[in-house]
Scaffold this motif. Structure first.
Motif, PDB file in Angstrom:
ATOM      1  N   THR A 116      58.569  91.846  38.915  1.00  0.00           N
ATOM      2  CA  THR A 116      57.456  91.161  38.260  1.00  0.00           C
ATOM      3  C   THR A 116      56.244  91.225  39.183  1.00  0.00           C
ATOM      4  OG1 THR A 116      56.798  89.088  37.185  1.00  0.00           O
ATOM      5  CG2 THR A 116      58.155  88.907  39.169  1.00  0.00           C
ATOM      6  N   LYS A 117      55.162  90.523  38.821  1.00  0.00           N
ATOM      7  CA  LYS A 117      53.925  90.565  39.600  1.00  0.00           C
ATOM      8  C   LYS A 117      53.478  89.153  39.969  1.00  0.00           C
ATOM      9  CE  LYS A 117      52.966  95.079  39.331  1.00  0.00           C
ATOM     10  NZ  LYS A 117      52.788  95.962  40.519  1.00  0.00           N
ATOM     11  N   LEU A 144      56.835  91.574  43.106  1.00  0.00           N
ATOM     12  CA  LEU A 144      57.906  90.667  43.498  1.00  0.00           C
ATOM     13  C   LEU A 144      59.169  91.116  42.784  1.00  0.00           C
ATOM     14  CD1 LEU A 144      59.209  87.937  44.521  1.00  0.00           C
ATOM     15  CD2 LEU A 144      58.279  86.897  42.445  1.00  0.00           C
ATOM     16  N   ILE A 145      60.285  91.180  43.527  1.00  0.00           N
ATOM     17  CA  ILE A 145      61.546  91.646  42.954  1.00  0.00           C
ATOM     18  C   ILE A 145      62.648  90.640  43.285  1.00  0.00           C
ATOM     19  CG2 ILE A 145      63.210  93.538  42.841  1.00  0.00           C
ATOM     20  CD1 ILE A 145      60.931  95.291  44.101  1.00  0.00           C
ATOM     21  N   PRO A 157      59.080  86.714  33.470  1.00  0.00           N
ATOM     22  CA  PRO A 157      57.966  87.184  34.307  1.00  0.00           C
ATOM     23  C   PRO A 157      57.386  86.044  35.131  1.00  0.00           C
ATOM     24  CG  PRO A 157      57.781  88.037  32.071  1.00  0.00           C
ATOM     25  CD  PRO A 157      58.895  87.039  32.056  1.00  0.00           C
ATOM     26  N   ALA A 158      56.880  86.361  36.300  1.00  0.00           N
ATOM     27  CA  ALA A 158      56.375  85.339  37.215  1.00  0.00           C
ATOM     28  C   ALA A 158      55.252  84.525  36.581  1.00  0.00           C
ATOM     29  CB  ALA A 158      55.878  85.992  38.493  1.00  0.00           C
ATOM     30  N   PRO A 201      57.572  82.266  42.704  1.00  0.00           N
ATOM     31  CA  PRO A 201      57.312  81.376  41.566  1.00  0.00           C
ATOM     32  C   PRO A 201      58.553  81.149  40.710  1.00  0.00           C
ATOM     33  CG  PRO A 201      56.456  83.548  41.113  1.00  0.00           C
ATOM     34  CD  PRO A 201      56.992  83.601  42.509  1.00  0.00           C
ATOM     35  N   ALA A 202      59.570  80.572  41.337  1.00  0.00           N
ATOM     36  CA  ALA A 202      60.812  80.242  40.638  1.00  0.00           C
ATOM     37  C   ALA A 202      61.392  79.000  41.298  1.00  0.00           C
ATOM     38  CB  ALA A 202      61.806  81.398  40.717  1.00  0.00           C
ATOM     39  N   SER A 203      62.203  78.256  40.562  1.00  0.00           N
ATOM     40  CA  SER A 203      62.788  77.030  41.112  1.00  0.00           C
ATOM     41  C   SER A 203      63.942  77.327  42.064  1.00  0.00           C
ATOM     42  CB  SER A 203      63.277  76.132  39.978  1.00  0.00           C
ATOM     43  OG  SER A 203      64.256  76.804  39.199  1.00  0.00           O
ATOM     44  N   ASP A 204      64.472  78.543  42.004  1.00  0.00           N
ATOM     45  CA  ASP A 204      65.541  78.951  42.909  1.00  0.00           C
ATOM     46  C   ASP A 204      65.642  80.481  42.866  1.00  0.00           C
ATOM     47  OD1 ASP A 204      67.562  78.658  44.751  1.00  0.00           O
ATOM     48  OD2 ASP A 204      69.098  78.073  43.301  1.00  0.00           O
ATOM     49  N   TYR A 205      66.299  81.040  43.867  1.00  0.00           N
ATOM     50  CA  TYR A 205      66.524  82.486  43.877  1.00  0.00           C
ATOM     51  C   TYR A 205      67.670  82.794  44.831  1.00  0.00           C
ATOM     52  CZ  TYR A 205      63.832  82.519  48.284  1.00  0.00           C
ATOM     53  OH  TYR A 205      63.382  82.285  49.556  1.00  0.00           O
ATOM     54  N   GLU A 206      68.208  84.010  44.732  1.00  0.00           N
ATOM     55  CA  GLU A 206      69.255  84.448  45.655  1.00  0.00           C
ATOM     56  C   GLU A 206      68.646  85.306  46.759  1.00  0.00           C
ATOM     57  OE1 GLU A 206      72.401  86.175  43.283  1.00  0.00           O
ATOM     58  OE2 GLU A 206      73.183  84.190  42.786  1.00  0.00           O
TER      59      GLU A 206
END
Length: 350
Positions: A6-7, A14-15, A27-28, A85-90
């Motif tokens: 995404t961008k 951003l990946i 998408p972001a 721009p996410a509430s969580d990620y790996e």
């Protein structure tokens, strides 16, 4: 694994990398009013040493050791947008906002976030997450190597303020160089000279075989990887990790080596944290993947390997690069490599 690109607000890529292939990421939604990234990157060639030097004055204004509540690598939360721009990620990878290398002819710099947990470390990751990071490194190597200007891809982690880290969140970086790094050039020249002396033998194969035969400096010997302190180690505690089957880069690792890597690498990192005793702060280190340059006829003679070292030489004492090291590039090591290897074997996990 699932990969979602995404961008960000200023157009940077951003990946997300997720273990669950069924994860769907939107998408972001990056609400920050960010201006386009402006850089002053210039690559100058040193005619005396033959090195390429990157001049990047725009990096003087980069974020420097913010408190945890202002970390730009943590997930976003209501009222506090970050680079993710996410509430969580790996695992997340994005173009650096303050890149050393940027532009069509100057390469690219990316940030790799290993976990959303600000207070974690790579050594604290599980095998699955470490394998996901390896998959991200491999994927980014392939993508960046396809750029016309890129000659070499360098994945690395700096850990600890003593190393010069400016963000405390567990992360690494990837540099896509538009030239072959000076250190790699020296390795390739040494490999060519060794082949000429020995009737075509490979320097890296012979080095690993010699360490196995000697045995004193071998730290960990697994089915598909070998870790040892080099005979002429530059740093107090320095380990080189090689796959048993020589390959030029991460893309060429076979499934068996990929499967075993998390156990081997996490064990090495955990030993590094135990070298100086559990009452000491986490060990600062640099962990650096050395990959063969692309678009280069010498790449098949190179051997992918990881170099892991710390600037700490004893509890409360650092190895500084002073006159001999900085002025003449002649390293003076206070810890005999055999002693370092013995200590790293002593602190193995039970």
């Amino acid at each position: 694994m699932r990969k979602t690109a995404t961008k960000l607000a200023d157009g940077r890529e951003l990946i997300y990398y997720d273990l669950d292939g069924d994860v769907i990421r939107e998408p972001a939604d990056d609400p920050r009013p960010l201006p386009p990234v402006a850089t002053t990157t210039e690559i100058r060639h040193d005619p005396v040493l033959g090195d390429d030097v990157v001049i990047a004055s725009h990096r003087q204004t980069r974020t420097f050791l913010p408190p945890a509540e202002a970390c730009p690598l943590c997930p976003s939360s209501p009222g506090r947008p970050t680079e993710i721009p996410a509430s969580d990620y790996e695992v997340a990878v994005f173009e650096n906002r303050f890149p050393s290398l940027a532009g069509e002819a100057a390469g690219r710099c990316e940030v790799v976030c290993f976990t959303s947990d600000h207070h974690a470390s790579f050594a604290a990751l599980g095998d699955d997450r470490a394998a996901l990071v390896l998959a991200a490194w491999t994927d980014r190597t392939a993508e960046l190597a396809a750029l016309p200007s890129v000659r070499q891809v360098f994945c690395f982690e700096n850990r600890g303020e003593e190393i010069g880290v400016t963000l405390g969140h567990p992360h690494g970086q990837i540099y896509a160089y538009p030239f072959v790094a000076p250190r790699t050039e020296r390795m390739l020249a040494s490999a060519a000279a060794h082949a000429a002396r020995t009737g075509g033998r490979n320097l890296f194969d012979d080095t690993v075989a010699a360490e196995h035969e000697d045995g004193r400096r071998v730290v960990l010997a697994a089915g598909h990887w070998t870790a040892f302190v080099p005979y002429a180690a530059h740093w107090p505690y320095e380990v080189h990790l090689y796959p048993r089957r020589r390959v030029p880069d991460l893309l060429a690792l076979d499934d068996a080596a990929r499967t075993e890597f998390p156990q081997v690498y996490l064990e090495l990192l955990r030993r590094f944290d135990r070298i100086f005793g559990t009452d000491q702060p986490p060990t600062p280190y640099v962990s650096a993947w050395h990959q063969a340059p692309f678009q280069d006829p010498r790449r098949d003679e190179f051997a992918l390997h990881l170099e892991l070292f710390t600037v700490r030489r004893a509890p409360g004492k650092l190895k500084f690069l002073a006159g001999s090291e900085s002025g003449m590039n002649v390293f003076i090591n206070d810890v005999p490599p055999e002693t370092a290897a013995e200590r790293l074997r002593e602190v193995a996990s039970e």
